[in-house]
Design a protein around this motif. Sequence first.
Motif, PDB file in Angstrom:
ATOM      1  N   LYS A   3      11.982   1.031  -6.124  1.00 56.06           N
ATOM      2  CA  LYS A   3      11.093   0.011  -5.342  1.00 56.06           C
ATOM      3  C   LYS A   3      10.768  -0.338  -3.910  1.00 56.06           C
ATOM      4  O   LYS A   3      10.042  -0.951  -3.671  1.00 56.06           O
ATOM      5  CB  LYS A   3      12.125  -1.550  -6.284  1.00 56.06           C
ATOM      6  CG  LYS A   3      11.454  -2.323  -5.402  1.00 56.06           C
ATOM      7  CD  LYS A   3      12.856  -4.000  -5.489  1.00 56.06           C
ATOM      8  CE  LYS A   3      12.462  -4.671  -4.953  1.00 56.06           C
ATOM      9  NZ  LYS A   3      13.543  -5.801  -4.733  1.00 56.06           N
ATOM     10  N   ASP A   4      11.134   0.324  -2.852  1.00 53.08           N
ATOM     11  CA  ASP A   4      11.461  -0.285  -1.873  1.00 53.08           C
ATOM     12  C   ASP A   4      10.158   1.272  -1.687  1.00 53.08           C
ATOM     13  O   ASP A   4       9.839   0.480  -0.398  1.00 53.08           O
ATOM     14  CB  ASP A   4      12.896   0.726  -1.230  1.00 53.08           C
ATOM     15  CG  ASP A   4      13.903  -0.459  -1.497  1.00 53.08           C
ATOM     16  OD1 ASP A   4      13.905  -1.896  -1.441  1.00 53.08           O
ATOM     17  OD2 ASP A   4      15.034  -0.696  -0.489  1.00 53.08           O
ATOM     18  N   GLU A   5      10.607   2.354  -1.619  1.00 53.69           N
ATOM     19  CA  GLU A   5       9.151   2.937  -1.776  1.00 53.69           C
ATOM     20  C   GLU A   5       7.793   1.937  -1.720  1.00 53.69           C
ATOM     21  O   GLU A   5       6.977   2.085  -1.607  1.00 53.69           O
ATOM     22  CB  GLU A   5       9.604   4.369  -2.337  1.00 53.69           C
ATOM     23  CG  GLU A   5       9.894   5.188  -1.277  1.00 53.69           C
ATOM     24  CD  GLU A   5       9.989   6.481  -2.565  1.00 53.69           C
ATOM     25  OE1 GLU A   5      10.130   6.152  -3.421  1.00 53.69           O
ATOM     26  OE2 GLU A   5      11.312   7.155  -2.723  1.00 53.69           O
ATOM     27  N   LEU A   6       8.128   2.152  -3.007  1.00 53.63           N
ATOM     28  CA  LEU A   6       6.728   1.366  -3.734  1.00 53.63           C
ATOM     29  C   LEU A   6       6.625   0.070  -2.683  1.00 53.63           C
ATOM     30  O   LEU A   6       5.339  -0.288  -2.157  1.00 53.63           O
ATOM     31  CB  LEU A   6       6.973   0.420  -4.600  1.00 53.63           C
ATOM     32  CG  LEU A   6       5.996  -0.283  -6.104  1.00 53.63           C
ATOM     33  CD1 LEU A   6       4.419   0.519  -5.998  1.00 53.63           C
ATOM     34  CD2 LEU A   6       6.107  -0.773  -7.144  1.00 53.63           C
ATOM     35  N   GLU A  11       2.923  -2.784   1.188  1.00 56.70           N
ATOM     36  CA  GLU A  11       2.646  -3.331   3.102  1.00 56.70           C
ATOM     37  C   GLU A  11       1.946  -1.776   3.760  1.00 56.70           C
ATOM     38  O   GLU A  11       0.801  -2.705   4.364  1.00 56.70           O
ATOM     39  CB  GLU A  11       4.274  -3.329   3.493  1.00 56.70           C
ATOM     40  CG  GLU A  11       4.537  -4.095   4.458  1.00 56.70           C
ATOM     41  CD  GLU A  11       5.476  -3.545   5.697  1.00 56.70           C
ATOM     42  OE1 GLU A  11       5.841  -4.037   6.863  1.00 56.70           O
ATOM     43  OE2 GLU A  11       6.561  -3.591   4.717  1.00 56.70           O
ATOM     44  N   ASP A  12       2.072  -0.712   3.870  1.00 54.87           N
ATOM     45  CA  ASP A  12       1.061  -0.117   3.984  1.00 54.87           C
ATOM     46  C   ASP A  12      -0.648   0.032   3.769  1.00 54.87           C
ATOM     47  O   ASP A  12      -1.259   0.189   4.805  1.00 54.87           O
ATOM     48  CB  ASP A  12       1.008   1.356   4.124  1.00 54.87           C
ATOM     49  CG  ASP A  12       2.779   2.151   4.754  1.00 54.87           C
ATOM     50  OD1 ASP A  12       2.848   1.048   5.579  1.00 54.87           O
ATOM     51  OD2 ASP A  12       3.142   2.789   4.909  1.00 54.87           O
ATOM     52  N   LEU A  13      -0.861   0.391   3.128  1.00 61.81           N
ATOM     53  CA  LEU A  13      -2.273  -0.383   2.224  1.00 61.81           C
ATOM     54  C   LEU A  13      -2.921  -1.511   2.209  1.00 61.81           C
ATOM     55  O   LEU A  13      -3.701  -1.794   3.119  1.00 61.81           O
ATOM     56  CB  LEU A  13      -1.941   0.121   0.792  1.00 61.81           C
ATOM     57  CG  LEU A  13      -1.775   1.108   0.018  1.00 61.81           C
ATOM     58  CD1 LEU A  13      -1.975   1.711  -1.558  1.00 61.81           C
ATOM     59  CD2 LEU A  13      -3.076   2.289   0.260  1.00 61.81           C
ATOM     60  N   SER A  14      -1.859  -2.334   2.416  1.00 64.02           N
ATOM     61  CA  SER A  14      -2.824  -3.804   2.704  1.00 64.02           C
ATOM     62  C   SER A  14      -2.710  -4.183   4.587  1.00 64.02           C
ATOM     63  O   SER A  14      -3.663  -4.921   4.289  1.00 64.02           O
ATOM     64  CB  SER A  14      -1.021  -5.119   2.717  1.00 64.02           C
ATOM     65  OG  SER A  14      -1.640  -6.268   2.866  1.00 64.02           O
ATOM     66  N   ASP A  15      -2.244  -3.123   5.279  1.00 63.57           N
ATOM     67  CA  ASP A  15      -2.131  -3.364   6.543  1.00 63.57           C
ATOM     68  C   ASP A  15      -3.872  -2.512   6.578  1.00 63.57           C
ATOM     69  O   ASP A  15      -4.446  -3.035   7.437  1.00 63.57           O
ATOM     70  CB  ASP A  15      -1.422  -2.309   7.469  1.00 63.57           C
ATOM     71  CG  ASP A  15       0.402  -2.875   7.780  1.00 63.57           C
ATOM     72  OD1 ASP A  15       0.371  -4.679   7.659  1.00 63.57           O
ATOM     73  OD2 ASP A  15       1.315  -2.813   7.651  1.00 63.57           O
ATOM     74  N   GLU A  21      -6.827  -1.055  -4.033  1.00 63.42           N
ATOM     75  CA  GLU A  21      -6.006   0.287  -4.397  1.00 63.42           C
ATOM     76  C   GLU A  21      -4.598  -0.102  -4.694  1.00 63.42           C
ATOM     77  O   GLU A  21      -3.704   0.115  -6.154  1.00 63.42           O
ATOM     78  CB  GLU A  21      -6.000   1.337  -2.980  1.00 63.42           C
ATOM     79  CG  GLU A  21      -6.779   2.481  -3.012  1.00 63.42           C
ATOM     80  CD  GLU A  21      -6.742   3.058  -1.758  1.00 63.42           C
ATOM     81  OE1 GLU A  21      -5.834   3.557  -1.238  1.00 63.42           O
ATOM     82  OE2 GLU A  21      -8.237   3.401  -1.049  1.00 63.42           O
ATOM     83  N   ILE A  22      -4.441  -1.251  -3.867  1.00 63.24           N
ATOM     84  CA  ILE A  22      -2.873  -2.230  -4.664  1.00 63.24           C
ATOM     85  C   ILE A  22      -2.993  -2.566  -5.662  1.00 63.24           C
ATOM     86  O   ILE A  22      -2.306  -2.197  -6.603  1.00 63.24           O
ATOM     87  CB  ILE A  22      -2.458  -3.009  -3.478  1.00 63.24           C
ATOM     88  CG1 ILE A  22      -2.638  -2.836  -2.236  1.00 63.24           C
ATOM     89  CG2 ILE A  22      -1.102  -4.005  -3.639  1.00 63.24           C
ATOM     90  CD1 ILE A  22      -2.061  -3.700  -1.246  1.00 63.24           C
TER      91      ILE A  22
END
Length: 398
Positions: A3-6, A11-15, A21-22
Amino acid sequence: MKKDELLKKIEDLSDLEKDQEIIDMIEALPAEQLNNEIIGQLVRAYIKVQNYEKAIEVLKSIEKDEKNTMLWNYRIGYSYCYLDDYEKAEKYFLKAHELEPEDQDIKKFLFYIYMELSKQIKFSEDDLDNQKKALNYALKAKEYITTNDDKIECYSYLAFLYNKFTEYQKAEELLKIVISLGRDDLWIHSELGYCLGELNKLEESLEHYLKVIELEPNNIWALSQIAWTYRCLGKYEEALKENFKALDLGEKSEWVYVEIEYCYKGLNNYDKAIKYYLEANKISKDKNVWLLSELVWLYDGIGKYENGLEYLKKLEKLGRDDSWFNSEYGFCLIGLKKYNEAIEKYKHALEKEKNVKETIHYNCQIGFCYRLLEKYENALKYYLKAQELGKNDEKLNK
């Protein structure tokens, strides 16, 4: 994936604004890896790619667990708002506001929603129910003002509504507040100029119309309003100057020609007054009862009875048959020395008149016609009637 990795990957993709892709990643996850937090991120991504229908669909899937949270109500309200479904958006943002009453973003959305709901309502001059509904929505928007810009927008719109509903004092108060907050454009001065004119604050109204002309020198509407204001103030030469500016700019309307006529009439220049009334009448094509009546009055006033009779006949075809029409017809016929016909018109005017002063006048005119016809007993009858109604002057007693 844990879960934490996901969540970190989301968050990285959102930035990087890789929202599709999300969406693809979350929708590919097995059901056992999904929870409300992950589904919330899917909703967020759908909102960012402006797929609001899908965002609502996903939000509905977690409604049972999340419906009493601010974030769920905010997101579904946001989605409905961007689908222009303001009534549903209102419902969810009100719930979000109940849960977090100090949140500024929620207030901003409620302000926007109520302004839009108000503007969507169409109403006519006599449609009081919809007028009230539009006003109530705008007043609700007022409750959620958070910035001076909001206040300027809301107060301007409320003033516009109050002007529409002829509540000019309320409009004046709001418009002056808006100006004090820094709004200084053509619309605000036009609206306040109109409002003050309706309140008969003509000098103050004129100041704002002149401000409009400073901002837009060839604004024909403002020139016409300035001319109207000068004319109401009895400043006929100034009014003519502004009307002729409007004419030069191409405003060859019935309104402008009538206003020019009013000014010349005020200056006792009846020949020019008639000239511009005739121009207005060309536009109305002999269909404006008021215009035709004014032409009759002017022609009779300067003793051009044949011309007066011409326009009386046009009025007759349009169906005018009140006391004024018949008395003016009678006056015109007296000028043409058609006394028997004049008597009939004045008798008809008497049948329709309730004002005592006018009734006295009509009786005197009938008496006058009979006297000119040397029918003295008939003349006496009408003179005595005038006396009975209150006429008692030296001319009548003779």
